[in-house]
Design a protein around this motif. Structure first.
Motif, PDB file in Angstrom:
ATOM      1  N   MET A   1       0.846  -1.194   0.000  1.00 16.51           N
ATOM      2  CA  MET A   1       0.000   0.000   0.000  1.00 16.51           C
ATOM      3  C   MET A   1       0.883   1.246   0.000  1.00 16.51           C
ATOM      4  SD  MET A   1      -2.943   1.433   0.077  1.00 16.51           S
ATOM      5  CE  MET A   1      -3.996   0.034   0.385  1.00 16.51           C
ATOM      6  N   LYS A   2       0.665   2.143  -0.922  1.00 19.46           N
ATOM      7  CA  LYS A   2       1.426   3.382  -0.967  1.00 19.46           C
ATOM      8  C   LYS A   2       0.907   4.342   0.096  1.00 19.46           C
ATOM      9  CE  LYS A   2       2.329   3.047  -5.922  1.00 19.46           C
ATOM     10  NZ  LYS A   2       2.135   3.655  -7.240  1.00 19.46           N
ATOM     11  N   THR A   3       1.809   5.136   0.642  1.00 19.36           N
ATOM     12  CA  THR A   3       1.392   6.110   1.652  1.00 19.36           C
ATOM     13  C   THR A   3       0.985   7.414   0.986  1.00 19.36           C
ATOM     14  OG1 THR A   3       3.677   6.833   1.929  1.00 19.36           O
ATOM     15  CG2 THR A   3       2.868   5.140   3.439  1.00 19.36           C
ATOM     16  N   PHE A   4       0.252   8.206   1.717  1.00 17.72           N
ATOM     17  CA  PHE A   4      -0.218   9.508   1.238  1.00 17.72           C
ATOM     18  C   PHE A   4       0.981  10.410   1.010  1.00 17.72           C
ATOM     19  CE2 PHE A   4      -3.312  12.645   0.578  1.00 17.72           C
ATOM     20  CZ  PHE A   4      -3.022  13.783   1.295  1.00 17.72           C
ATOM     21  N   SER A   5       1.165  10.945  -0.206  1.00 19.39           N
ATOM     22  CA  SER A   5       2.323  11.779  -0.508  1.00 19.39           C
ATOM     23  C   SER A   5       1.943  12.888  -1.476  1.00 19.39           C
ATOM     24  CB  SER A   5       3.454  10.940  -1.100  1.00 19.39           C
ATOM     25  OG  SER A   5       3.033  10.322  -2.298  1.00 19.39           O
ATOM     26  N   ASN A   6       2.899  13.792  -1.721  1.00 26.32           N
ATOM     27  CA  ASN A   6       2.589  14.995  -2.493  1.00 26.32           C
ATOM     28  C   ASN A   6       2.250  14.735  -3.949  1.00 26.32           C
ATOM     29  OD1 ASN A   6       2.949  16.528  -0.260  1.00 26.32           O
ATOM     30  ND2 ASN A   6       4.971  17.304  -0.814  1.00 26.32           N
ATOM     31  N   ASN A   7       2.695  13.636  -4.515  1.00 31.00           N
ATOM     32  CA  ASN A   7       2.448  13.413  -5.941  1.00 31.00           C
ATOM     33  C   ASN A   7       1.307  12.443  -6.204  1.00 31.00           C
ATOM     34  OD1 ASN A   7       3.794  11.172  -4.987  1.00 31.00           O
ATOM     35  ND2 ASN A   7       4.861  10.809  -6.929  1.00 31.00           N
ATOM     36  N   LEU A   8       0.523  12.132  -5.168  1.00 31.50           N
ATOM     37  CA  LEU A   8      -0.592  11.221  -5.355  1.00 31.50           C
ATOM     38  C   LEU A   8      -1.880  11.856  -4.859  1.00 31.50           C
ATOM     39  CD1 LEU A   8       0.998   7.892  -4.092  1.00 31.50           C
ATOM     40  CD2 LEU A   8       0.529   8.496  -6.452  1.00 31.50           C
ATOM     41  N   VAL A   9      -2.969  11.447  -5.463  1.00 27.38           N
ATOM     42  CA  VAL A   9      -4.280  11.867  -4.976  1.00 27.38           C
ATOM     43  C   VAL A   9      -5.022  10.614  -4.517  1.00 27.38           C
ATOM     44  CG1 VAL A   9      -5.364  11.759  -7.249  1.00 27.38           C
ATOM     45  CG2 VAL A   9      -6.406  13.126  -5.480  1.00 27.38           C
ATOM     46  N   VAL A  10      -5.703  10.737  -3.399  1.00 33.22           N
ATOM     47  CA  VAL A  10      -6.500   9.638  -2.877  1.00 33.22           C
ATOM     48  C   VAL A  10      -7.963   9.985  -3.073  1.00 33.22           C
ATOM     49  CG1 VAL A  10      -7.113   8.282  -0.838  1.00 33.22           C
ATOM     50  CG2 VAL A  10      -4.759   9.078  -1.146  1.00 33.22           C
ATOM     51  N   LEU A  11      -8.697   9.108  -3.719  1.00 33.66           N
ATOM     52  CA  LEU A  11     -10.138   9.280  -3.900  1.00 33.66           C
ATOM     53  C   LEU A  11     -10.842   8.228  -3.074  1.00 33.66           C
ATOM     54  CD1 LEU A  11     -12.840  10.128  -5.220  1.00 33.66           C
ATOM     55  CD2 LEU A  11     -12.276   8.626  -7.113  1.00 33.66           C
ATOM     56  N   ILE A  12     -11.767   8.672  -2.226  1.00 34.60           N
ATOM     57  CA  ILE A  12     -12.564   7.720  -1.465  1.00 34.60           C
ATOM     58  C   ILE A  12     -14.023   8.135  -1.538  1.00 34.60           C
ATOM     59  CG2 ILE A  12     -12.093   8.952   0.705  1.00 34.60           C
ATOM     60  CD1 ILE A  12     -12.325   6.132   2.071  1.00 34.60           C
ATOM     61  N   THR A  13     -14.887   7.162  -1.773  1.00 30.11           N
ATOM     62  CA  THR A  13     -16.323   7.410  -1.883  1.00 30.11           C
ATOM     63  C   THR A  13     -17.029   6.827  -0.674  1.00 30.11           C
ATOM     64  OG1 THR A  13     -16.233   7.342  -4.296  1.00 30.11           O
ATOM     65  CG2 THR A  13     -18.378   7.014  -3.284  1.00 30.11           C
ATOM     66  N   TYR A  14     -17.828   7.677  -0.028  1.00 29.77           N
ATOM     67  CA  TYR A  14     -18.591   7.241   1.137  1.00 29.77           C
ATOM     68  C   TYR A  14     -20.064   7.129   0.791  1.00 29.77           C
ATOM     69  CZ  TYR A  14     -14.452   8.692   3.764  1.00 29.77           C
ATOM     70  OH  TYR A  14     -13.165   8.833   4.231  1.00 29.77           O
ATOM     71  N   VAL A  15     -20.727   6.167   1.420  1.00 32.07           N
ATOM     72  CA  VAL A  15     -22.163   6.016   1.301  1.00 32.07           C
ATOM     73  C   VAL A  15     -22.785   6.473   2.615  1.00 32.07           C
ATOM     74  CG1 VAL A  15     -24.062   4.392   0.991  1.00 32.07           C
ATOM     75  CG2 VAL A  15     -21.946   4.088  -0.289  1.00 32.07           C
ATOM     76  N   ASP A  16     -23.781   7.348   2.523  1.00 33.25           N
ATOM     77  CA  ASP A  16     -24.506   7.814   3.698  1.00 33.25           C
ATOM     78  C   ASP A  16     -25.561   6.774   4.047  1.00 33.25           C
ATOM     79  OD1 ASP A  16     -25.964   9.057   5.633  1.00 33.25           O
ATOM     80  OD2 ASP A  16     -26.300  10.907   4.538  1.00 33.25           O
ATOM     81  N   LYS A  17     -25.354   6.042   5.133  1.00 38.95           N
ATOM     82  CA  LYS A  17     -26.242   4.947   5.502  1.00 38.95           C
ATOM     83  C   LYS A  17     -27.610   5.444   5.978  1.00 38.95           C
ATOM     84  CE  LYS A  17     -24.965   1.233   5.522  1.00 38.95           C
ATOM     85  NZ  LYS A  17     -24.922   0.208   4.463  1.00 38.95           N
ATOM     86  N   ASN A  18     -27.722   6.736   6.278  1.00 38.77           N
ATOM     87  CA  ASN A  18     -28.997   7.264   6.784  1.00 38.77           C
ATOM     88  C   ASN A  18     -29.936   7.697   5.669  1.00 38.77           C
ATOM     89  OD1 ASN A  18     -28.198   6.893   9.401  1.00 38.77           O
ATOM     90  ND2 ASN A  18     -27.465   8.971   9.686  1.00 38.77           N
ATOM     91  N   ARG A  19     -29.426   7.741   4.438  1.00 40.79           N
ATOM     92  CA  ARG A  19     -30.251   8.247   3.348  1.00 40.79           C
ATOM     93  C   ARG A  19     -31.321   7.244   2.929  1.00 40.79           C
ATOM     94  NH1 ARG A  19     -28.775  12.785   0.396  1.00 40.79           N
ATOM     95  NH2 ARG A  19     -27.629  14.175   1.791  1.00 40.79           N
ATOM     96  N   PHE A  20     -32.376   7.766   2.323  1.00 41.51           N
ATOM     97  CA  PHE A  20     -33.450   6.930   1.798  1.00 41.51           C
ATOM     98  C   PHE A  20     -32.891   6.047   0.689  1.00 41.51           C
ATOM     99  CE2 PHE A  20     -38.182   7.231   0.531  1.00 41.51           C
ATOM    100  CZ  PHE A  20     -38.548   6.435   1.604  1.00 41.51           C
ATOM    101  N   ASN A  21     -33.177   4.763   0.711  1.00 33.65           N
ATOM    102  CA  ASN A  21     -32.705   3.889  -0.357  1.00 33.65           C
ATOM    103  C   ASN A  21     -33.867   3.110  -0.959  1.00 33.65           C
ATOM    104  OD1 ASN A  21     -33.165   1.498   1.244  1.00 33.65           O
ATOM    105  ND2 ASN A  21     -31.295   2.015   2.364  1.00 33.65           N
ATOM    106  N   VAL A  22     -33.575   2.306  -1.945  1.00 28.87           N
ATOM    107  CA  VAL A  22     -34.630   1.636  -2.697  1.00 28.87           C
ATOM    108  C   VAL A  22     -35.409   0.655  -1.836  1.00 28.87           C
ATOM    109  CG1 VAL A  22     -33.137  -0.220  -3.526  1.00 28.87           C
ATOM    110  CG2 VAL A  22     -35.138   0.447  -4.862  1.00 28.87           C
ATOM    111  N   ASP A  23     -34.744   0.038  -0.863  1.00 31.49           N
ATOM    112  CA  ASP A  23     -35.428  -0.945  -0.028  1.00 31.49           C
ATOM    113  C   ASP A  23     -36.494  -0.307   0.853  1.00 31.49           C
ATOM    114  OD1 ASP A  23     -33.931  -3.071  -1.037  1.00 31.49           O
ATOM    115  OD2 ASP A  23     -32.286  -2.628   0.340  1.00 31.49           O
ATOM    116  N   ASN A  24     -36.105   0.757   1.594  1.00 33.99           N
ATOM    117  CA  ASN A  24     -37.138   1.349   2.452  1.00 33.99           C
ATOM    118  C   ASN A  24     -38.114   2.210   1.658  1.00 33.99           C
ATOM    119  OD1 ASN A  24     -35.554   3.637   2.121  1.00 33.99           O
ATOM    120  ND2 ASN A  24     -34.591   3.445   4.134  1.00 33.99           N
ATOM    121  N   ALA A  25     -37.742   2.626   0.454  1.00 33.95           N
ATOM    122  CA  ALA A  25     -38.707   3.343  -0.392  1.00 33.95           C
ATOM    123  C   ALA A  25     -39.842   2.398  -0.772  1.00 33.95           C
ATOM    124  CB  ALA A  25     -38.014   3.876  -1.649  1.00 33.95           C
TER     125      ALA A  25
END
Length: 227
Positions: A1-25
């Motif tokens: 695993m590469k560490t966080f450094s000046n020449n790299l960008v880290v992209l992370i996507t989060y899911v909001d578990k509190n939001r309305f979704n297809v199941d409870n809709a």
């Protein structure tokens, strides 16, 4: 695993578990339809129509309405969420929010980060508490923030799971909203926020992450003001 450094960008996507979704809709729609089956309910047909339209938008293939993309690079972070996009600079405590105007113009404008409230912060690190999220071993950090607003005292408790293989300071996450790093670094993989009544206000879980070469246009404030 590469560490966080000046020449790299880290992209992370989060899911909001509190939001309305297809199941409870679908669950809500079934409930209202069952009430309406005998014609002895005050539920209006327009309510069912609106729910069905919403359900058609919320499908398992289009959950972008409840995802948040964080791009980390150097001391700058870009966040794309369902409502807006903004650039956050923890080092200087600046924030640039994308504003939309009636004439169609879009530009990033400086916004305030922290409110002028007295806040007490307490942090406990539990490295012995571990769990795996997306194949990364995480440890737990608990952060308690007590905020005095006039005579009202509000408390929020953050339960945070970090993977320290990627050393991003915790003050780079605007959702945690602290001005210091407290010498704690890691890729936040899950965060749960509870209020003083122990009710969950927010719950974010990492959906995916990746590390790639940096695209300078992603976070260049000057070039983005008129996007």
């Amino acid at each position: 695993m590469k560490t966080f450094s000046n020449n790299l960008v880290v992209l992370i996507t989060y899911v909001d578990k509190n939001r309305f979704n297809v199941d409870n809709a679908n669950e809500v729609i079934s409930f209202y339809e069952s009430l309406n089956s005998n014609g002895d309910t005050l539920v209006q047909p327009s309510t069912l129509d609106a729910l069905e339209k919403f359900s058609s938008l919320v499908t398992k293939d289009s959950l972008k309405i409840n995802t948040f993309d964080y791009y980390f690079f150097k001391d700058t972070v870009r966040v794309n969420n369902p409502i807006s996009s903004y650039i956050y600079v923890p080092k200087t405590q600046d924030k640039y929010v994308l504003n939309l105007y009636l004439n169609g113009e879009r530009k990033f404008e400086k916004s305030k980060i922290f409110e002028d409230y007295k806040t007490e912060t307490k942090i406990n690190v539990y490295r012995e508490n571990k769990k795996k999220i997306l194949d990364l071993v995480c440890y737990q950090v608990k952060l308690v923030k007590a905020q005095q607003i006039g005579k009202i005292r509000k408390t929020k408790t953050y339960s945070i799971w970090l993977a320290d293989s990627i050393g991003i300071p915790i003050n780079y996450y605007d959702i945690i909203n602290v001005s210091e790093s407290y010498n704690i670094k890691g890729l936040v993989m899950e965060i749960e926020v509870r209020n003083e009544n122990d009710s969950i206000e927010q719950h974010y879980v990492a959906k995916n992450y990746k590390i790639e070469r940096f695209d300078s246009n992603l976070i260049d404030i000057n070039s983005m003001k008129k996007l």
